[in-house]
Design a protein around this motif. Structure first.
Motif, PDB file in Angstrom:
ATOM      1  N   UNK A 102       0.883  -1.155   0.000  1.00 35.40           N
ATOM      2  CA  UNK A 102       0.000   0.000   0.000  1.00 35.40           C
ATOM      3  C   UNK A 102       0.927   1.213   0.000  1.00 35.40           C
ATOM      4  N   UNK A 103       0.794   2.055  -1.013  1.00 35.77           N
ATOM      5  CA  UNK A 103       1.640   3.240  -1.140  1.00 35.77           C
ATOM      6  C   UNK A 103       0.728   4.462  -1.149  1.00 35.77           C
ATOM      7  N   UNK A 104       0.819   5.259  -0.070  1.00 35.10           N
ATOM      8  CA  UNK A 104      -0.074   6.400   0.082  1.00 35.10           C
ATOM      9  C   UNK A 104       0.679   7.708  -0.119  1.00 35.10           C
ATOM     10  N   UNK A 105       0.052   8.648  -0.816  1.00 36.43           N
ATOM     11  CA  UNK A 105       0.603   9.981  -1.027  1.00 36.43           C
ATOM     12  C   UNK A 105      -0.511  11.000  -0.830  1.00 36.43           C
ATOM     13  N   UNK A 106      -0.109  12.256  -0.702  1.00 36.46           N
ATOM     14  CA  UNK A 106      -1.103  13.315  -0.537  1.00 36.46           C
ATOM     15  C   UNK A 106      -1.553  13.894  -1.874  1.00 36.46           C
ATOM     16  N   UNK A 107      -0.955  13.414  -2.937  1.00 38.74           N
ATOM     17  CA  UNK A 107      -1.322  13.855  -4.282  1.00 38.74           C
ATOM     18  C   UNK A 107      -1.348  12.629  -5.192  1.00 38.74           C
ATOM     19  N   UNK A 108      -2.241  12.600  -6.173  1.00 35.38           N
ATOM     20  CA  UNK A 108      -2.264  11.458  -7.099  1.00 35.38           C
ATOM     21  C   UNK A 108      -0.989  11.401  -7.913  1.00 35.38           C
ATOM     22  N   UNK A 109      -0.644  10.212  -8.364  1.00 35.41           N
ATOM     23  CA  UNK A 109       0.612  10.032  -9.089  1.00 35.41           C
ATOM     24  C   UNK A 109       0.651  10.854 -10.373  1.00 35.41           C
ATOM     25  N   UNK A 110      -0.520  11.145 -10.941  1.00 29.54           N
ATOM     26  CA  UNK A 110      -0.557  11.955 -12.161  1.00 29.54           C
ATOM     27  C   UNK A 110      -0.035  13.366 -11.917  1.00 29.54           C
ATOM     28  N   UNK A 111      -0.110  13.843 -10.647  1.00 29.04           N
ATOM     29  CA  UNK A 111       0.409  15.168 -10.316  1.00 29.04           C
ATOM     30  C   UNK A 111       1.880  15.111  -9.907  1.00 29.04           C
ATOM     31  N   UNK A 112       2.361  13.919  -9.561  1.00 26.72           N
ATOM     32  CA  UNK A 112       3.753  13.765  -9.141  1.00 26.72           C
ATOM     33  C   UNK A 112       4.679  13.520 -10.324  1.00 26.72           C
ATOM     34  N   UNK A 113       4.159  12.854 -11.341  1.00 24.47           N
ATOM     35  CA  UNK A 113       4.974  12.513 -12.517  1.00 24.47           C
ATOM     36  C   UNK A 113       4.386  13.209 -13.742  1.00 24.47           C
ATOM     37  N   UNK A 114       5.223  13.923 -14.448  1.00 28.92           N
ATOM     38  CA  UNK A 114       4.745  14.636 -15.624  1.00 28.92           C
ATOM     39  C   UNK A 114       5.868  14.879 -16.612  1.00 28.92           C
ATOM     40  N   UNK A 115       5.693  15.881 -17.459  1.00 27.36           N
ATOM     41  CA  UNK A 115       6.678  16.217 -18.482  1.00 27.36           C
ATOM     42  C   UNK A 115       7.617  17.306 -17.961  1.00 27.36           C
ATOM     43  N   UNK A 116       8.912  17.087 -18.151  1.00 27.87           N
ATOM     44  CA  UNK A 116       9.906  18.100 -17.800  1.00 27.87           C
ATOM     45  C   UNK A 116      10.976  18.099 -18.884  1.00 27.87           C
ATOM     46  N   UNK A 117      11.055  19.191 -19.629  1.00 28.66           N
ATOM     47  CA  UNK A 117      11.997  19.309 -20.746  1.00 28.66           C
ATOM     48  C   UNK A 117      11.825  18.174 -21.752  1.00 28.66           C
ATOM     49  N   UNK A 118      10.563  17.873 -22.019  1.00 26.80           N
ATOM     50  CA  UNK A 118      10.243  16.872 -23.029  1.00 26.80           C
ATOM     51  C   UNK A 118      10.388  15.433 -22.579  1.00 26.80           C
ATOM     52  N   UNK A 119      10.694  15.221 -21.313  1.00 29.22           N
ATOM     53  CA  UNK A 119      10.848  13.854 -20.811  1.00 29.22           C
ATOM     54  C   UNK A 119       9.978  13.643 -19.583  1.00 29.22           C
ATOM     55  N   UNK A 120       9.626  12.385 -19.374  1.00 28.75           N
ATOM     56  CA  UNK A 120       8.861  12.036 -18.179  1.00 28.75           C
ATOM     57  C   UNK A 120       9.762  12.168 -16.961  1.00 28.75           C
ATOM     58  N   UNK A 121       9.271  12.846 -15.926  1.00 27.77           N
ATOM     59  CA  UNK A 121      10.081  13.062 -14.738  1.00 27.77           C
ATOM     60  C   UNK A 121       9.177  13.358 -13.551  1.00 27.77           C
ATOM     61  N   UNK A 122       9.751  13.267 -12.348  1.00 27.65           N
ATOM     62  CA  UNK A 122       9.031  13.639 -11.138  1.00 27.65           C
ATOM     63  C   UNK A 122       9.002  15.160 -11.074  1.00 27.65           C
ATOM     64  N   UNK A 123       7.802  15.730 -11.095  1.00 23.15           N
ATOM     65  CA  UNK A 123       7.664  17.183 -11.172  1.00 23.15           C
ATOM     66  C   UNK A 123       7.099  17.780  -9.885  1.00 23.15           C
ATOM     67  N   UNK A 124       6.693  16.948  -8.928  1.00 21.86           N
ATOM     68  CA  UNK A 124       6.156  17.443  -7.660  1.00 21.86           C
ATOM     69  C   UNK A 124       6.555  16.483  -6.554  1.00 21.86           C
TER      70      UNK A 124
END
Length: 208
Positions: A109-131
């Protein structure tokens, strides 16, 4: 809180002791989560629609699965779960308290205060942890299905009472339950060993 139900490598096919245990524990975990969406074990002071959203369980499922349908091993998307697990490994690698988290067979069980879609996104054209977000990991690697309800109970207590920042939960009670389960499985082996050992010391009586 957003709690993801993940599992380690090998659970999809099984065939090893750890993989079979992870598969059995995951099956029990999915059934348990379907029975209750509430975080607290006691009655919540909040209306049920609000209480259900205070901790949302995210279960990776295959495409085309009806959201209202029961989710078992057949509906569970092991590939998507592995993708989520790899990203959470990247996220938790930044925190020394979570060193080695998500490296076992699971389930987790892995709990966070934000959904993973908000934690991982695009950064300089690549997938990266953004939050960033605190991450709470409940690791059930190596445990049987009999232990799962106790792990979930300990997780709910941590979320509602302790409300910790990033941490790996290692509750004592599930470990005791697991020990008892393992000991019970070992009893036939011990009995057989004792019987054979005893035969070595009991000399047959000589006939008169």
């Amino acid at each position: 809180m957003y709690t993801y139900v993940l599992v380690g490598d090998g659970a999809e096919q099984g065939s090893t002791v750890d993989a079979d245990r992870a598969r059995g524990a995951l099956k029990s975990l999915l059934q348990l989560i379907e029975q209750t969406q509430a975080v607290a074990k006691s009655d919540s002071p909040f209306p049920q629609p609000i209480a259900a959203r205070m901790n949302q369980f995210g279960v990776p499922t295959k495409k085309g699965i009806d959201p209202r349908a029961s989710v078992g091993l057949e509906e569970y998307d092991f590939n998507l779960a592995q993708e989520y697990r790899r990203w959470f490994q990247v996220i938790t690698a930044k925190d020394p308290r979570l060193n080695g988290a998500l490296a076992g067979s699971g389930p987790y069980l892995v709990a966070t205060r934000a959904p993973i879609a908000m934690l991982v996104g695009e950064a300089q054209g690549q997938r990266a942890v953004v939050a960033e977000s605190p991450v709470l990991v409940m690791d059930m690697s190596g445990r049987t299905a009999a232990s799962v309800p106790y792990y979930v109970g300990a997780f709910k207590v941590a979320v509602t009472e302790a409300q910790p920042d990033s941490a790996m939960l290692q509750p004592m009670k599930p470990v005791i339950v697991q020990y008892l389960v393992d000991a019970n499985h070992a009893i036939p082996i011990l009995e057989e060993f004792w019987s054979k050992s005893r035969e070595m010391f009991v000399q047959p009586r000589k006939k008169a």
